[in-house]
Design a protein around this motif. Sequence first.
Motif, PDB file in Angstrom:
ATOM      1  N   LEU B 272     -15.528  31.189   2.041  1.00  0.00           N
ATOM      2  CA  LEU B 272     -14.360  31.147   2.907  1.00  0.00           C
ATOM      3  C   LEU B 272     -14.875  31.864   3.995  1.00  0.00           C
ATOM      4  O   LEU B 272     -16.101  33.102   4.644  1.00  0.00           O
ATOM      5  CB  LEU B 272     -12.443  32.226   3.204  1.00  0.00           C
ATOM      6  CG  LEU B 272     -12.785  31.499   0.815  1.00  0.00           C
ATOM      7  CD1 LEU B 272     -11.195  32.514   0.543  1.00  0.00           C
ATOM      8  CD2 LEU B 272     -11.646  30.263   1.133  1.00  0.00           C
ATOM      9  N   HIS B 273     -14.246  31.291   5.344  1.00  0.00           N
ATOM     10  CA  HIS B 273     -14.980  32.091   6.282  1.00  0.00           C
ATOM     11  C   HIS B 273     -14.915  33.125   7.383  1.00  0.00           C
ATOM     12  O   HIS B 273     -13.186  32.616   8.027  1.00  0.00           O
ATOM     13  CB  HIS B 273     -15.545  30.967   7.486  1.00  0.00           C
ATOM     14  CG  HIS B 273     -15.904  31.048   8.681  1.00  0.00           C
ATOM     15  ND1 HIS B 273     -16.121  29.876   9.908  1.00  0.00           N
ATOM     16  CD2 HIS B 273     -16.672  31.900   9.751  1.00  0.00           C
ATOM     17  CE1 HIS B 273     -17.226  30.541  10.439  1.00  0.00           C
ATOM     18  NE2 HIS B 273     -17.015  32.192  10.438  1.00  0.00           N
ATOM     19  N   MET B 306     -22.610  34.580  14.277  1.00  0.00           N
ATOM     20  CA  MET B 306     -21.579  33.169  15.097  1.00  0.00           C
ATOM     21  C   MET B 306     -22.126  32.154  15.536  1.00  0.00           C
ATOM     22  O   MET B 306     -23.066  32.138  15.331  1.00  0.00           O
ATOM     23  CB  MET B 306     -21.079  33.721  16.842  1.00  0.00           C
ATOM     24  CG  MET B 306     -20.080  35.095  16.796  1.00  0.00           C
ATOM     25  SD  MET B 306     -19.056  35.178  15.927  1.00  0.00           S
ATOM     26  CE  MET B 306     -17.560  33.934  16.776  1.00  0.00           C
ATOM     27  N   MET B 307     -21.698  30.481  15.109  1.00  0.00           N
ATOM     28  CA  MET B 307     -21.962  29.792  15.145  1.00  0.00           C
ATOM     29  C   MET B 307     -22.579  28.649  14.621  1.00  0.00           C
ATOM     30  O   MET B 307     -23.426  28.092  13.968  1.00  0.00           O
ATOM     31  CB  MET B 307     -22.409  29.273  16.245  1.00  0.00           C
ATOM     32  CG  MET B 307     -21.664  29.734  18.194  1.00  0.00           C
ATOM     33  SD  MET B 307     -20.187  28.879  17.780  1.00  0.00           S
ATOM     34  CE  MET B 307     -19.143  29.849  18.375  1.00  0.00           C
ATOM     35  N   HIS B 332     -15.428  26.364   3.472  1.00  0.00           N
ATOM     36  CA  HIS B 332     -14.077  26.510   4.553  1.00  0.00           C
ATOM     37  C   HIS B 332     -14.880  27.196   5.754  1.00  0.00           C
ATOM     38  O   HIS B 332     -16.149  27.973   5.399  1.00  0.00           O
ATOM     39  CB  HIS B 332     -12.955  27.676   4.109  1.00  0.00           C
ATOM     40  CG  HIS B 332     -11.866  28.538   5.157  1.00  0.00           C
ATOM     41  ND1 HIS B 332     -12.383  29.426   5.971  1.00  0.00           N
ATOM     42  CD2 HIS B 332     -11.451  27.663   6.254  1.00  0.00           C
ATOM     43  CE1 HIS B 332     -11.465  29.574   6.895  1.00  0.00           C
ATOM     44  NE2 HIS B 332     -10.859  28.620   6.817  1.00  0.00           N
ATOM     45  N   ALA B 333     -14.719  26.667   7.078  1.00  0.00           N
ATOM     46  CA  ALA B 333     -15.258  26.748   7.867  1.00  0.00           C
ATOM     47  C   ALA B 333     -13.923  27.233   9.073  1.00  0.00           C
ATOM     48  O   ALA B 333     -12.492  26.192   8.989  1.00  0.00           O
ATOM     49  CB  ALA B 333     -16.295  26.269   8.581  1.00  0.00           C
ATOM     50  N   THR B 334     -13.943  27.864  10.202  1.00  0.00           N
ATOM     51  CA  THR B 334     -12.807  28.028  11.239  1.00  0.00           C
ATOM     52  C   THR B 334     -13.574  28.386  12.599  1.00  0.00           C
ATOM     53  O   THR B 334     -14.718  28.342  12.665  1.00  0.00           O
ATOM     54  CB  THR B 334     -11.787  29.263  10.787  1.00  0.00           C
ATOM     55  OG1 THR B 334     -10.609  29.531  11.082  1.00  0.00           O
ATOM     56  CG2 THR B 334     -12.617  30.684  10.625  1.00  0.00           C
ATOM     57  N   SER B 335     -12.516  28.027  13.336  1.00  0.00           N
ATOM     58  CA  SER B 335     -12.778  28.528  14.756  1.00  0.00           C
ATOM     59  C   SER B 335     -11.793  28.473  15.442  1.00  0.00           C
ATOM     60  O   SER B 335     -10.712  28.074  14.946  1.00  0.00           O
ATOM     61  CB  SER B 335     -13.363  26.939  15.029  1.00  0.00           C
ATOM     62  OG  SER B 335     -13.916  27.173  16.222  1.00  0.00           O
ATOM     63  N   ASN B 342      -9.616  24.497  11.497  1.00  0.00           N
ATOM     64  CA  ASN B 342     -10.008  24.654   9.245  1.00  0.00           C
ATOM     65  C   ASN B 342     -11.116  23.303   9.201  1.00  0.00           C
ATOM     66  O   ASN B 342     -10.287  22.273   9.618  1.00  0.00           O
ATOM     67  CB  ASN B 342      -9.001  25.749   8.983  1.00  0.00           C
ATOM     68  CG  ASN B 342      -8.516  26.826   9.128  1.00  0.00           C
ATOM     69  OD1 ASN B 342      -8.961  27.435   9.041  1.00  0.00           O
ATOM     70  ND2 ASN B 342      -7.460  26.316   9.632  1.00  0.00           N
ATOM     71  N   MET B 343     -11.728  23.466   8.524  1.00  0.00           N
ATOM     72  CA  MET B 343     -12.682  22.867   8.212  1.00  0.00           C
ATOM     73  C   MET B 343     -12.643  22.803   6.592  1.00  0.00           C
ATOM     74  O   MET B 343     -12.922  24.141   6.163  1.00  0.00           O
ATOM     75  CB  MET B 343     -14.279  22.370   8.625  1.00  0.00           C
ATOM     76  CG  MET B 343     -14.224  21.112   7.556  1.00  0.00           C
ATOM     77  SD  MET B 343     -16.413  21.243   8.491  1.00  0.00           S
ATOM     78  CE  MET B 343     -15.961  20.881  10.051  1.00  0.00           C
TER      79      MET B 343
END
Lengths: 165, 351
Positions: B272-273, B306-307, B332-335, B342-343
């Motif tokens: 999880l991000h 970051m990124m 999971h990725a988030t921004s 969320n992805m």
Amino acid sequence: MSEEKKDHFISPISLDYNYTAGAATTRFLKKVSEGKIVGQKCPKCTAVYVPPRGSCPRCGVATEEEVELVDKGSVESFTIVHIPIPGNPIVPPYVCAMIRLEGANISFLHLIQEIDLKDIRIGMRVEAVWKDKSEWDTTLENIKWFKPSGGDDIDPSEYRFKGPE
Amino acid sequence: MKDIYIIAYAQNPILADAKAANEVELIMPVVHEVFRQTGLSQKDIDFTCSGSCDYLQGAAFAFVEGLSAIQTNPPIKESHVEMDAAWALYECMLKISSGDTESALIYGFGRSSPGNLDSIISLQTDPYYLSPLWVDRISYAALQANTLLQHGTISHDEMYDAIVESMEFAKSNPNALVSNAPSKEEYVAEQKLSTPLNKFDVAPVSDGASAMIICTKDFAKNLNLDHVKINQVCHNIESSNIGTRDLSTSTSLLDLSTKLNLTNLSVDIAELHSQYSHEIVFLKKLLGLDNTSVNASGGPLSGNVMMAAGLDCIGKTYEYLKSKDVTNGLAHATSGPCLQQNMLLHMERVK
């Protein structure tokens, strides 16, 4: 006079950074502060990069070997700037040129002065005019500008890369 | 949609300060490593996409400069997202799905040490109503942590336990930046950055880079490599106006979890991000991951480039699926603030 009605206000934004040029470019800038121009050579295709970024994008490999270059070259491309840029102390019209040093495979942007604007042309040979040594720092601005050095023009086909593929 | 496989992933050791290294010097080692893992070269890659943010290191067009790290002659097909490289992966998947691409290289890089991360991330919020307030990222996160605590969704104890667990996992991750958990006394006594969060709750400021190669089934078949299938990927975004969002839940993640049919999926491992301790606890509950090994890499609390950190969650899931005897992985990725975008990816080990 009635109070001026404002429909906007200006809110300045600034961010501070400890900027780094990178390991390869840092070595280059340290040499520039000693009045030397040092590029890096690709171990595969032998292309010489100046200023170096630590890689050869032609081959996708890191560059390590350093090569000292002369402060002479030629005009690979140029433009004559007629419009003043706010904050820029140089008075137009002036020449911005891509300078290709002898022995280098890429060019970098610098000024050309001490020239009649109608004489500027691609392939023209130029040499660096350095600031007084007491003013040298870790910047290419140690070179004030380039000026014509005389001699035969470079044939633009010479700029094409001819190293091993 | 075409079947898409991950065939390589590499990550630099995460550093608090990468010192003099520029973007080329950060990216090149990970790109070389994914090529080493696969025996491929840039010439075998149909499409390249990167994720980065020039504001982080304060260098204009750093993402263009970064291209000097890869072989761009003869010219390549290339793109960039001003986002986490997880979204660069998403663009590559779309590109492969569209049919003219068989293989793609993804890389993400970030240097948070040269600037003030709080101010920089603040400028990424809505420029009319939010960024003039200069709300920093930790204060945004604290808003959600407080909401979740008040609703009884999470507890302070669970937040502390999440830190301890992350640090325990991080001890076996050679790329982790931090792996020391505070004692309960230290944790409670630590000064708050923004109540209820203190420095132990927050992912560390990190520098680094990561790279990945994905490809079609046919392309993977010829390579005789361990590969992991991306079964499904979806992403969703909530409003940029944080005042209109219900921070006690995540409507975007609930939607994604329905789309992936998560309740009927037995997820073995998940990365999880989660950049804050409360996010680990919250996401585990929201996504129903009680019986799942979560953030076995140590997660973003042990290092958070970051990124690249979102791509790292996908990469770490790939590595676990490849090396352990498990089948289903969730990444999971988030921004954006408070898990705004969320992805989720469901990944499956191919036997």
